[in-house]
Motif scaffolding. Structure first.
Motif, PDB file in Angstrom:
ATOM      1  N   ILE A  91       0.739  -1.493  -0.031  1.00  0.00           N
ATOM      2  CA  ILE A  91       0.509   0.103   0.321  1.00  0.00           C
ATOM      3  C   ILE A  91       0.526   1.598  -0.241  1.00  0.00           C
ATOM      4  O   ILE A  91       0.467   2.199  -0.313  1.00  0.00           O
ATOM      5  N   GLN A  92       2.325   1.218   0.871  1.00  0.00           N
ATOM      6  CA  GLN A  92       2.602   2.576   0.524  1.00  0.00           C
ATOM      7  C   GLN A  92       3.343   2.565  -0.567  1.00  0.00           C
ATOM      8  O   GLN A  92       3.647   3.600  -1.540  1.00  0.00           O
ATOM      9  N   HIS A 122       0.906   7.433  -6.387  1.00  0.00           N
ATOM     10  CA  HIS A 122       0.711   8.254  -6.736  1.00  0.00           C
ATOM     11  C   HIS A 122       1.048   9.833  -5.944  1.00  0.00           C
ATOM     12  O   HIS A 122       0.231  10.691  -6.171  1.00  0.00           O
ATOM     13  N   GLU A 123       1.908   9.903  -5.042  1.00  0.00           N
ATOM     14  CA  GLU A 123       2.049  11.003  -4.525  1.00  0.00           C
ATOM     15  C   GLU A 123       0.915  11.165  -3.352  1.00  0.00           C
ATOM     16  O   GLU A 123       1.013  12.536  -3.021  1.00  0.00           O
ATOM     17  N   ILE A 124       1.083  10.239  -2.265  1.00  0.00           N
ATOM     18  CA  ILE A 124      -0.296  10.688  -1.467  1.00  0.00           C
ATOM     19  C   ILE A 124       0.187  10.333  -0.510  1.00  0.00           C
ATOM     20  O   ILE A 124       1.478   8.806  -0.165  1.00  0.00           O
ATOM     21  N   GLU A 125      -0.097  10.912   0.379  1.00  0.00           N
ATOM     22  CA  GLU A 125       0.797  11.238   1.854  1.00  0.00           C
ATOM     23  C   GLU A 125      -0.604  10.096   2.889  1.00  0.00           C
ATOM     24  O   GLU A 125       0.427   9.663   3.587  1.00  0.00           O
ATOM     25  N   GLY A 126      -1.822  10.017   3.001  1.00  0.00           N
ATOM     26  CA  GLY A 126      -2.461  10.031   3.005  1.00  0.00           C
ATOM     27  C   GLY A 126      -4.118   9.856   2.436  1.00  0.00           C
ATOM     28  O   GLY A 126      -4.131  10.811   1.742  1.00  0.00           O
ATOM     29  N   PHE A 127      -4.804   9.439   3.471  1.00  0.00           N
ATOM     30  CA  PHE A 127      -5.828   8.888   3.260  1.00  0.00           C
ATOM     31  C   PHE A 127      -7.290  10.019   4.031  1.00  0.00           C
ATOM     32  O   PHE A 127      -7.300   9.776   4.825  1.00  0.00           O
ATOM     33  N   ASP A 128      -7.899  10.522   3.154  1.00  0.00           N
ATOM     34  CA  ASP A 128      -8.897  11.159   3.940  1.00  0.00           C
ATOM     35  C   ASP A 128     -10.158  10.856   4.700  1.00  0.00           C
ATOM     36  O   ASP A 128     -10.978  11.163   5.298  1.00  0.00           O
ATOM     37  N   LYS A 139      -3.623   3.951  10.454  1.00  0.00           N
ATOM     38  CA  LYS A 139      -2.160   4.630  10.181  1.00  0.00           C
ATOM     39  C   LYS A 139      -2.165   5.723   8.908  1.00  0.00           C
ATOM     40  O   LYS A 139      -1.047   6.582   8.875  1.00  0.00           O
ATOM     41  N   TYR A 140      -2.909   5.090   7.771  1.00  0.00           N
ATOM     42  CA  TYR A 140      -2.889   5.384   6.633  1.00  0.00           C
ATOM     43  C   TYR A 140      -3.890   6.411   6.689  1.00  0.00           C
ATOM     44  O   TYR A 140      -3.825   6.893   5.342  1.00  0.00           O
TER      45      TYR A 140
END
Length: 290
Positions: free
Chosen positions: A112-113, A119-125, A148-149
């Motif tokens: 998942i990391q 996609h240059e994602i730091e986390g999900f909203d 944690k994500y």
């Protein structure tokens, strides 16, 4: 009886199951929309959101639930089914992107990391998962990992059902017999998972947990609607005996179990079509914030 051990070999790629999933989606579309709108109104962040759909299948439900008018810049869908993901990942779905992911693999965090890095994602909203957790051997563990994500202030929405909430009259105990027979097979998912949602989210530190419910029943249904309602909630149960039989076609016990289930489902379908037969069930959603 709450099923403690889950060994699901569910396959979402069959033609019959794809049709059932679309039917399933129509029943819960408004219900899910209410959950999404509650979450989006409550969140401080109002634009540039990143979404994650756990158990996205072919993306049909994903793109209906994460509506275009919602402020999502990107939505990632993940599913175990490699065939489905391979097909839809080659198509252009705008800001929706799909990846194959085994939620219970040991390298889940690495995988998942890697998707997030791509996609240059730091986390999900917002993390959404509908009718997926009951197929997992340890759903609480995956909810713990997903937390944690999830960005601070973000929300998780999980939807499921609970066979224990089914009511039927006058079926002579037939529904109860079918449910009892269903959970006796090794390859069945946890059909009593809805009641566990609050405890799972609460124990993992999710805040402001809200439980939501949708009741569906046969009152005022047309003949065609009753037929669809039956197929939605009972068609897949025959697959449990069929999968076992396919592994050992000459086994007389497996042949008997399959025939018994087929006969019970045929009898129940006939009852469903009668205007005075009553059946109701419950769809359950839980919402939690980080």
């Amino acid at each position: 009886k709450v099923k403690e051990k889950v060994n699901s070999d569910y396959d979402s790629s069959s033609v019959r199951e794809k049709r059932r999933l679309k039917l399933q989606s129509s029943y819960s579309e408004e219900f899910d929309a209410q959950c999404f709108e509650y979450v989006l109104n409550k969140m401080d962040k109002k634009q540039g959101l990143i979404g994650l759909d756990i158990g996205c299948a072919d993306g049909y439900v994903t793109e209906l639930r994460f509506k275009k008018e919602y402020p999502f810049d990107m939505v990632i869908g993940v599913d175990f089914n490699e065939k489905l993901i391979e097909k839809i990942s080659q198509e252009d779905h705008g800001h929706f992107y799909y990846h194959q992911l085994d939620l219970e693999a040991k390298d889940f965090d690495d995988r998942i990391q890697a998707i997030m890095d791509e996609h240059e994602i730091e986390g999900f909203d917002v993390i959404f998962s509908a009718l997926t957790l009951h197929h997992l051997k340890n759903p609480q563990r995956i909810l713990m990992k997903l937390r944690k994500y999830l960005n601070r202030g973000g929300a998780i929405i999980i939807r499921g059902v609970d066979d224990g909430a089914m009511l039927a009259y006058d079926d002579g105990g037939l529904v109860e017999k079918i449910l009892k027979e269903t959970i006796s097979f090794e390859n069945v998912s946890d059909r009593f998972h809805g009641r566990k949602f609050y405890t799972m989210l609460c124990s993992l530190g999710y805040k402001d947990i809200q439980m939501r419910y949708q009741v569906d029943d046969t009152t005022h249904m047309t003949f065609e609607e009753r037929e669809d309602f039956f197929h939605y909630y009972f068609d897949f149960r025959l697959s449990y005996t069929l999968r076992t039989l396919n592994k050992d076609p000459d086994n007389p016990l497996y042949q008997e179990n399959h025939m018994k289930m087929q006969e019970m489902l045929d009898e129940l379908e006939e009852k469903f079509m009668k205007p005075d037969f009553f059946f109701s069930t419950l769809t359950i959603s839980a919402i939690g914030f980080k």
